[in-house]
Design a protein around this motif. Structure first.
Motif, PDB file in Angstrom:
ATOM      1  N   PHE A  24      38.604  27.189  17.294  1.00  0.00           N
ATOM      2  CA  PHE A  24      38.647  27.768  15.954  1.00  0.00           C
ATOM      3  C   PHE A  24      39.204  26.787  14.929  1.00  0.00           C
ATOM      4  CE2 PHE A  24      39.384  32.280  17.874  1.00  0.00           C
ATOM      5  CZ  PHE A  24      38.153  32.189  18.496  1.00  0.00           C
ATOM      6  N   GLN A  25      39.920  25.766  15.375  1.00  0.00           N
ATOM      7  CA  GLN A  25      40.628  24.859  14.468  1.00  0.00           C
ATOM      8  C   GLN A  25      39.881  23.558  14.224  1.00  0.00           C
ATOM      9  OE1 GLN A  25      44.483  24.297  16.228  1.00  0.00           O
ATOM     10  NE2 GLN A  25      44.859  26.491  16.465  1.00  0.00           N
ATOM     11  N   ILE A  26      38.721  23.385  14.815  1.00  0.00           N
ATOM     12  CA  ILE A  26      37.948  22.162  14.623  1.00  0.00           C
ATOM     13  C   ILE A  26      36.501  22.530  14.293  1.00  0.00           C
ATOM     14  CG2 ILE A  26      39.369  20.827  16.244  1.00  0.00           C
ATOM     15  CD1 ILE A  26      37.133  21.173  18.288  1.00  0.00           C
ATOM     16  N   GLN A  27      35.803  21.582  13.669  1.00  0.00           N
ATOM     17  CA  GLN A  27      34.368  21.764  13.438  1.00  0.00           C
ATOM     18  C   GLN A  27      33.623  21.154  14.618  1.00  0.00           C
ATOM     19  OE1 GLN A  27      32.825  20.218   9.733  1.00  0.00           O
ATOM     20  NE2 GLN A  27      30.694  20.335  10.441  1.00  0.00           N
ATOM     21  N   TRP A  28      33.047  22.023  15.431  1.00  0.00           N
ATOM     22  CA  TRP A  28      32.356  21.536  16.620  1.00  0.00           C
ATOM     23  C   TRP A  28      30.829  21.619  16.470  1.00  0.00           C
ATOM     24  CZ3 TRP A  28      29.477  25.374  19.060  1.00  0.00           C
ATOM     25  CH2 TRP A  28      29.825  26.699  18.775  1.00  0.00           C
ATOM     26  N   ILE A  29      30.352  22.055  15.289  1.00  0.00           N
ATOM     27  CA  ILE A  29      28.917  22.066  14.986  1.00  0.00           C
ATOM     28  C   ILE A  29      28.634  20.957  13.980  1.00  0.00           C
ATOM     29  CG2 ILE A  29      26.994  23.396  14.057  1.00  0.00           C
ATOM     30  CD1 ILE A  29      28.369  25.924  14.936  1.00  0.00           C
ATOM     31  N   SER A  30      27.672  20.101  14.282  1.00  0.00           N
ATOM     32  CA  SER A  30      27.353  18.986  13.399  1.00  0.00           C
ATOM     33  C   SER A  30      26.714  19.486  12.108  1.00  0.00           C
ATOM     34  CB  SER A  30      26.396  18.016  14.106  1.00  0.00           C
ATOM     35  OG  SER A  30      26.024  16.964  13.243  1.00  0.00           O
ATOM     36  N   ASN A  31      26.943  18.738  11.007  1.00  0.00           N
ATOM     37  CA  ASN A  31      26.383  19.132   9.703  1.00  0.00           C
ATOM     38  C   ASN A  31      24.851  19.100   9.700  1.00  0.00           C
ATOM     39  OD1 ASN A  31      28.892  19.560   8.529  1.00  0.00           O
ATOM     40  ND2 ASN A  31      29.074  17.439   7.820  1.00  0.00           N
ATOM     41  N   ARG A  32      24.263  18.325  10.584  1.00  0.00           N
ATOM     42  CA  ARG A  32      22.800  18.236  10.610  1.00  0.00           C
ATOM     43  C   ARG A  32      22.161  19.546  11.076  1.00  0.00           C
ATOM     44  NH1 ARG A  32      20.812  14.253  15.329  1.00  0.00           N
ATOM     45  NH2 ARG A  32      18.824  15.053  14.503  1.00  0.00           N
ATOM     46  N   TYR A  33      22.968  20.404  11.710  1.00  0.00           N
ATOM     47  CA  TYR A  33      22.450  21.689  12.181  1.00  0.00           C
ATOM     48  C   TYR A  33      22.911  22.852  11.318  1.00  0.00           C
ATOM     49  CZ  TYR A  33      21.504  18.878  16.298  1.00  0.00           C
ATOM     50  OH  TYR A  33      21.057  17.897  17.148  1.00  0.00           O
ATOM     51  N   LEU A  34      23.459  22.547  10.149  1.00  0.00           N
ATOM     52  CA  LEU A  34      23.887  23.586   9.210  1.00  0.00           C
ATOM     53  C   LEU A  34      22.856  23.718   8.089  1.00  0.00           C
ATOM     54  CD1 LEU A  34      27.719  22.787   8.888  1.00  0.00           C
ATOM     55  CD2 LEU A  34      26.622  24.515  10.330  1.00  0.00           C
ATOM     56  N   ASP A  35      22.501  24.919   7.752  1.00  0.00           N
ATOM     57  CA  ASP A  35      21.540  25.202   6.682  1.00  0.00           C
ATOM     58  C   ASP A  35      22.299  25.309   5.363  1.00  0.00           C
ATOM     59  OD1 ASP A  35      19.432  25.860   5.118  1.00  0.00           O
ATOM     60  OD2 ASP A  35      18.985  27.778   6.106  1.00  0.00           O
ATOM     61  N   MET A  36      22.257  24.247   4.575  1.00  0.00           N
ATOM     62  CA  MET A  36      22.996  24.210   3.322  1.00  0.00           C
ATOM     63  C   MET A  36      22.392  25.127   2.254  1.00  0.00           C
ATOM     64  SD  MET A  36      25.549  22.355   3.910  1.00  0.00           S
ATOM     65  CE  MET A  36      26.125  21.131   5.085  1.00  0.00           C
TER      66      MET A  36
END
Length: 366
Positions: free
Chosen positions: A175-187
């Motif tokens: 919960f305290q880290i970003q473990w999903i890469s930004n390339r897989y986020l829908d901005m």
């Protein structure tokens, strides 16, 4: 007075030499076992080197490997000595070597004991190394496109599946880290943008975990997202649904794994130390009894063997006096600097008076 004096007949001396020959060859095997255990521990540590901090925890397997090799060499030589000592006529070729061999073997057995103790004292350093290493590994879990870290996601997932653990100390570490890469986020989605803006460091944090944290024994499908939101799932209470995710942290799981291996190796090393100590004691008895036999001049005569020729305190005092004498000789050599031209003042120098003027010579009356 000799310490633990034992009287040996010729038959007992021969049997002692034969038994020690067999025990030394068994010690060669135990040395090979120590070498194998050290190599096994080194491989196990290197297998998960990416999950450990750069701390020097290799000294224990390296020491075990060195001790195992030295044990093979020492006990091979000891077996040869004991085999020849079974024949009294061959003892003379080893007479001058046995005492240095015993002294060296004594210090070697001390190193074996130190190796056994180190197996039980590296627990704290191993735990700290795992804690720091796993913390860094979780941070770089999403960096699958970064050289040197692209296989870290697979390593962490396989670790959590194999050891049935989640996170460093528990599943809440995700919960305290970003473990999903930004390339897989829908901005284009407002929810994603708002979540990124809501964090000071611009990280995408959520109450979810990777799939490898799912408990395969759970009676319901694994809940990876919105773990703390009871209303997001039907008939769900995250504080009581302990079967859905692995509860144990990976640091604790790995620490238990390595602790079991290290403690087992430490026990084996300690048993080897006791065995080496017993062999060393027997060799000492054999050496002293054969030397006393030579003093009698009769190969068939009885002879005494002991661990120390004098008492413990007397032996310590004699050795201390030897060290002191060596120190005094060293001081004299240092004072002279090895120069033979330096004149040492004689103790018979005459004192001429307050003015230090020699009296006038008077000639004899003719």
């Amino acid at each position: 007075m000799a310490v633990l004096r034992v009287t040996f007949t010729k038959t007992k001396r021969d049997k002692l030499a034969q038994v020690l020959w067999i025990l030394n060859w068994i010690s060669v095997v135990t040395g090979a076992i120590l070498f194998s255990l050290g190599l096994f521990l080194k491989v196990e540590i290197n297998k998960r080197r990416e999950l450990m901090a750069d701390r020097d925890i290799q000294y224990v397997p390296n020491m075990l490997i060195s001790v195992g090799l030295i044990a093979c060499a020492i006990n091979f030589l000891g077996g040869k000595i004991c085999y020849d000592c079974a024949d009294n006529t061959k003892f003379l070729r080893w007479k001058l070597i046995m005492l240095p061999y015993i002294i060296f073997t004594f210090f070697f057995t001390f190193c074996v004991l130190v190796g056994a103790l180190l197996c039980y004292t590296m627990h704290g350093e191993l735990e700290e190394s795992l804690d720091q290493g796993l913390t860094e590994a979780l941070k770089f879990y999403k960096d699958t496109d970064t050289p040197g870290r692209c296989f870290l996601k697979r390593t962490v997932d396989m670790l959590q599946i194999e050891f049935r653990c989640c996170g460093n100390n528990g599943y809440r570490d995700w919960f305290q880290i970003q473990w999903i890469s930004n390339r897989y986020l829908d901005m284009s989605q407002r929810e994603v943008v708002n979540r990124l803006r809501s964090n000071v460091e611009g990280r995408y944090l959520l109450d979810g975990v990777p799939f490898s944290c799912c408990n395969i024994n759970s009676p319901r499908p694994c809940i990876q997202q919105q773990i703390t939101n009871n209303s997001a799932h039907f008939n769900y209470e995250h504080q009581t649904e302990q079967l859905n995710l692995w509860m144990k942290g990976c640091r604790q799981a790995l620490l238990e794994h390595y602790s079991y291996i290290i403690q087992s190796i430490g026990l084996a090393v300690f048993i080897s130390w006791l065995f080496e100590l017993s062999v060393l004691t027997g060799v000492r008895y054999l050496q002293t009894s054969l030397e006393n036999m030579l003093r009698h001049g009769d190969p068939n005569s009885d002879s005494d063997g002991w661990l120390l020729e004098n008492g413990l305190m007397e032996t310590a005092r004699i050795n201390l006096n030897i060290i002191k004498n060596l120190g005094k000789n060293n001081q004299i050599d240092t004072a002279n600097n090895g120069d033979p031209n330096i004149n040492v003042p004689s103790t018979s120098t005459a004192h001429y008076g307050p003015d230090n003027v020699p009296p006038k010579q008077t000639s004899e009356a003719t």
